[in-house]
Design a protein around this motif. Sequence first.
Motif, PDB file in Angstrom:
ATOM      1  N   HIS A  29       4.397 -11.936  -0.747  1.00  0.00           N
ATOM      2  CA  HIS A  29       3.666 -13.184  -0.975  1.00  0.00           C
ATOM      3  C   HIS A  29       2.341 -13.173  -0.216  1.00  0.00           C
ATOM      4  CE1 HIS A  29       3.050 -17.377  -1.923  1.00  0.00           C
ATOM      5  NE2 HIS A  29       2.864 -17.633  -0.646  1.00  0.00           N
ATOM      6  N   MET A  30       2.327 -12.670   1.014  1.00  0.00           N
ATOM      7  CA  MET A  30       1.098 -12.623   1.815  1.00  0.00           C
ATOM      8  C   MET A  30       0.048 -11.727   1.173  1.00  0.00           C
ATOM      9  SD  MET A  30       2.342 -12.482   5.734  1.00  0.00           S
ATOM     10  CE  MET A  30       2.884 -13.944   6.593  1.00  0.00           C
ATOM     11  N   THR A  31       0.459 -10.605   0.621  1.00  0.00           N
ATOM     12  CA  THR A  31      -0.512  -9.714  -0.015  1.00  0.00           C
ATOM     13  C   THR A  31      -0.941 -10.248  -1.374  1.00  0.00           C
ATOM     14  OG1 THR A  31       1.236  -8.310  -0.935  1.00  0.00           O
ATOM     15  CG2 THR A  31       0.334  -7.663   1.194  1.00  0.00           C
ATOM     16  N   GLU A  32      -0.057 -10.973  -2.034  1.00  0.00           N
ATOM     17  CA  GLU A  32      -0.360 -11.526  -3.350  1.00  0.00           C
ATOM     18  C   GLU A  32      -1.455 -12.594  -3.271  1.00  0.00           C
ATOM     19  OE1 GLU A  32       2.755 -12.571  -6.542  1.00  0.00           O
ATOM     20  OE2 GLU A  32       2.449 -14.397  -5.389  1.00  0.00           O
ATOM     21  N   ASN A  33      -1.485 -13.340  -2.202  1.00  0.00           N
ATOM     22  CA  ASN A  33      -2.436 -14.432  -2.051  1.00  0.00           C
ATOM     23  C   ASN A  33      -3.681 -14.015  -1.272  1.00  0.00           C
ATOM     24  OD1 ASN A  33      -0.860 -16.287  -3.444  1.00  0.00           O
ATOM     25  ND2 ASN A  33       0.358 -16.708  -1.629  1.00  0.00           N
ATOM     26  N   SER A  34      -4.103 -12.779  -1.428  1.00  0.00           N
ATOM     27  CA  SER A  34      -5.299 -12.290  -0.757  1.00  0.00           C
ATOM     28  C   SER A  34      -5.946 -11.228  -1.631  1.00  0.00           C
ATOM     29  CB  SER A  34      -4.926 -11.708   0.616  1.00  0.00           C
ATOM     30  OG  SER A  34      -4.117 -10.564   0.446  1.00  0.00           O
ATOM     31  N   ASP A  35      -7.020 -10.652  -1.135  1.00  0.00           N
ATOM     32  CA  ASP A  35      -7.712  -9.596  -1.872  1.00  0.00           C
ATOM     33  C   ASP A  35      -7.165  -8.222  -1.511  1.00  0.00           C
ATOM     34  OD1 ASP A  35      -9.359 -11.365  -3.190  1.00  0.00           O
ATOM     35  OD2 ASP A  35     -10.859 -11.351  -1.615  1.00  0.00           O
ATOM     36  N   ILE A  36      -5.933  -8.172  -1.053  1.00  0.00           N
ATOM     37  CA  ILE A  36      -5.310  -6.928  -0.631  1.00  0.00           C
ATOM     38  C   ILE A  36      -4.458  -6.397  -1.775  1.00  0.00           C
ATOM     39  CG2 ILE A  36      -3.666  -5.921   0.986  1.00  0.00           C
ATOM     40  CD1 ILE A  36      -4.595  -8.172   2.929  1.00  0.00           C
ATOM     41  N   LEU A  68       4.352   0.167   4.115  1.00  0.00           N
ATOM     42  CA  LEU A  68       3.545  -0.429   3.056  1.00  0.00           C
ATOM     43  C   LEU A  68       2.258   0.369   2.922  1.00  0.00           C
ATOM     44  CD1 LEU A  68       3.783  -4.197   4.052  1.00  0.00           C
ATOM     45  CD2 LEU A  68       5.230  -2.957   2.457  1.00  0.00           C
ATOM     46  N   THR A  69       1.858   0.650   1.708  1.00  0.00           N
ATOM     47  CA  THR A  69       0.567   1.272   1.450  1.00  0.00           C
ATOM     48  C   THR A  69      -0.325   0.189   0.863  1.00  0.00           C
ATOM     49  OG1 THR A  69       1.652   3.384   1.008  1.00  0.00           O
ATOM     50  CG2 THR A  69      -0.631   3.145   0.272  1.00  0.00           C
ATOM     51  N   LEU A  70      -1.373  -0.152   1.608  1.00  0.00           N
ATOM     52  CA  LEU A  70      -2.258  -1.255   1.240  1.00  0.00           C
ATOM     53  C   LEU A  70      -3.685  -0.768   1.080  1.00  0.00           C
ATOM     54  CD1 LEU A  70      -0.974  -3.692   3.994  1.00  0.00           C
ATOM     55  CD2 LEU A  70      -0.325  -3.743   1.597  1.00  0.00           C
ATOM     56  N   GLU A  71      -4.408  -1.389   0.186  1.00  0.00           N
ATOM     57  CA  GLU A  71      -5.844  -1.156   0.063  1.00  0.00           C
ATOM     58  C   GLU A  71      -6.538  -2.407   0.569  1.00  0.00           C
ATOM     59  OE1 GLU A  71      -6.860   0.069  -3.905  1.00  0.00           O
ATOM     60  OE2 GLU A  71      -5.101   1.360  -3.999  1.00  0.00           O
ATOM     61  N   ILE A  72      -7.284  -2.239   1.663  1.00  0.00           N
ATOM     62  CA  ILE A  72      -7.972  -3.372   2.283  1.00  0.00           C
ATOM     63  C   ILE A  72      -9.453  -3.059   2.386  1.00  0.00           C
ATOM     64  CG2 ILE A  72      -5.963  -4.203   3.548  1.00  0.00           C
ATOM     65  CD1 ILE A  72      -7.029  -2.767   5.992  1.00  0.00           C
ATOM     66  N   SER A  73     -10.266  -4.102   2.559  1.00  0.00           N
ATOM     67  CA  SER A  73     -11.719  -3.934   2.529  1.00  0.00           C
ATOM     68  C   SER A  73     -12.335  -3.648   3.894  1.00  0.00           C
ATOM     69  CB  SER A  73     -12.365  -5.173   1.910  1.00  0.00           C
ATOM     70  OG  SER A  73     -12.011  -6.322   2.668  1.00  0.00           O
ATOM     71  N   SER A  74     -11.658  -4.000   4.973  1.00  0.00           N
ATOM     72  CA  SER A  74     -12.281  -3.833   6.288  1.00  0.00           C
ATOM     73  C   SER A  74     -11.226  -3.865   7.392  1.00  0.00           C
ATOM     74  CB  SER A  74     -13.299  -4.949   6.535  1.00  0.00           C
ATOM     75  OG  SER A  74     -12.631  -6.198   6.644  1.00  0.00           O
ATOM     76  N   THR A  75     -11.629  -3.452   8.570  1.00  0.00           N
ATOM     77  CA  THR A  75     -10.721  -3.528   9.717  1.00  0.00           C
ATOM     78  C   THR A  75     -10.458  -4.981  10.097  1.00  0.00           C
ATOM     79  OG1 THR A  75     -12.582  -3.228  11.230  1.00  0.00           O
ATOM     80  CG2 THR A  75     -11.325  -1.268  10.634  1.00  0.00           C
ATOM     81  N   GLN A  76     -11.407  -5.870   9.835  1.00  0.00           N
ATOM     82  CA  GLN A  76     -11.190  -7.291  10.103  1.00  0.00           C
ATOM     83  C   GLN A  76     -10.093  -7.844   9.201  1.00  0.00           C
ATOM     84  OE1 GLN A  76     -14.297  -6.005   9.529  1.00  0.00           O
ATOM     85  NE2 GLN A  76     -15.168  -6.125  11.569  1.00  0.00           N
ATOM     86  N   GLU A  77     -10.108  -7.432   7.938  1.00  0.00           N
ATOM     87  CA  GLU A  77      -9.061  -7.860   7.007  1.00  0.00           C
ATOM     88  C   GLU A  77      -7.708  -7.313   7.449  1.00  0.00           C
ATOM     89  OE1 GLU A  77      -7.342  -9.837   3.859  1.00  0.00           O
ATOM     90  OE2 GLU A  77      -9.404  -9.982   4.525  1.00  0.00           O
ATOM     91  N   MET A  78      -7.690  -6.075   7.936  1.00  0.00           N
ATOM     92  CA  MET A  78      -6.453  -5.477   8.428  1.00  0.00           C
ATOM     93  C   MET A  78      -5.932  -6.268   9.627  1.00  0.00           C
ATOM     94  SD  MET A  78      -5.636  -1.587   9.728  1.00  0.00           S
ATOM     95  CE  MET A  78      -6.727  -1.714  11.133  1.00  0.00           C
ATOM     96  N   ALA A  79      -6.805  -6.641  10.544  1.00  0.00           N
ATOM     97  CA  ALA A  79      -6.385  -7.402  11.721  1.00  0.00           C
ATOM     98  C   ALA A  79      -5.812  -8.757  11.318  1.00  0.00           C
ATOM     99  CB  ALA A  79      -7.568  -7.584  12.679  1.00  0.00           C
ATOM    100  N   ARG A  80      -6.442  -9.441  10.367  1.00  0.00           N
ATOM    101  CA  ARG A  80      -5.931 -10.734   9.888  1.00  0.00           C
ATOM    102  C   ARG A  80      -4.548 -10.561   9.253  1.00  0.00           C
ATOM    103  NH1 ARG A  80     -11.345 -11.630   8.644  1.00  0.00           N
ATOM    104  NH2 ARG A  80     -11.152 -10.800   6.542  1.00  0.00           N
ATOM    105  N   LEU A  81      -4.404  -9.527   8.446  1.00  0.00           N
ATOM    106  CA  LEU A  81      -3.123  -9.281   7.786  1.00  0.00           C
ATOM    107  C   LEU A  81      -2.038  -8.943   8.805  1.00  0.00           C
ATOM    108  CD1 LEU A  81      -1.669  -9.038   5.063  1.00  0.00           C
ATOM    109  CD2 LEU A  81      -2.235  -6.614   5.110  1.00  0.00           C
ATOM    110  N   PHE A  82      -2.358  -8.106   9.793  1.00  0.00           N
ATOM    111  CA  PHE A  82      -1.382  -7.758  10.819  1.00  0.00           C
ATOM    112  C   PHE A  82      -0.933  -8.999  11.589  1.00  0.00           C
ATOM    113  CE2 PHE A  82      -1.846  -2.941  11.728  1.00  0.00           C
ATOM    114  CZ  PHE A  82      -1.706  -2.669  10.381  1.00  0.00           C
ATOM    115  N   ASN A  83      -1.860  -9.890  11.888  1.00  0.00           N
ATOM    116  CA  ASN A  83      -1.488 -11.130  12.585  1.00  0.00           C
ATOM    117  C   ASN A  83      -0.556 -11.977  11.724  1.00  0.00           C
ATOM    118  OD1 ASN A  83      -2.847 -10.614  14.975  1.00  0.00           O
ATOM    119  ND2 ASN A  83      -4.745 -11.507  14.221  1.00  0.00           N
TER     120      ASN A  83
END
Length: 66
Positions: free
Chosen positions: A9-16, A35-50
């Motif tokens: 659900h968290m990945t579905e509601n984002s640009d990830i 999980l294998t994710l495609e993310i746009s930036s390290t900032q996006e990764m940090a938000r997702l990890f939190n």
Amino acid sequence: MQQTLILLHMTENSDISLSGINAKSTNDGKANMILTLEISSTQEMARLFNKFKSIPGMIDVYRAKN
């Protein structure tokens, strides 16, 4: 199982983009997930990890390096 649905659900509601998931249960009732994710930036990764770390029962979240 509930944590898996929360992660999806968290990945579905984002640009990830979630391009892969591998989960294995352990003998003590826990699960290891990769999980294998495609993310746009390290900032996006940090938000997702939190977000992932805020899931009840989540033990650890980290980036695997090749």
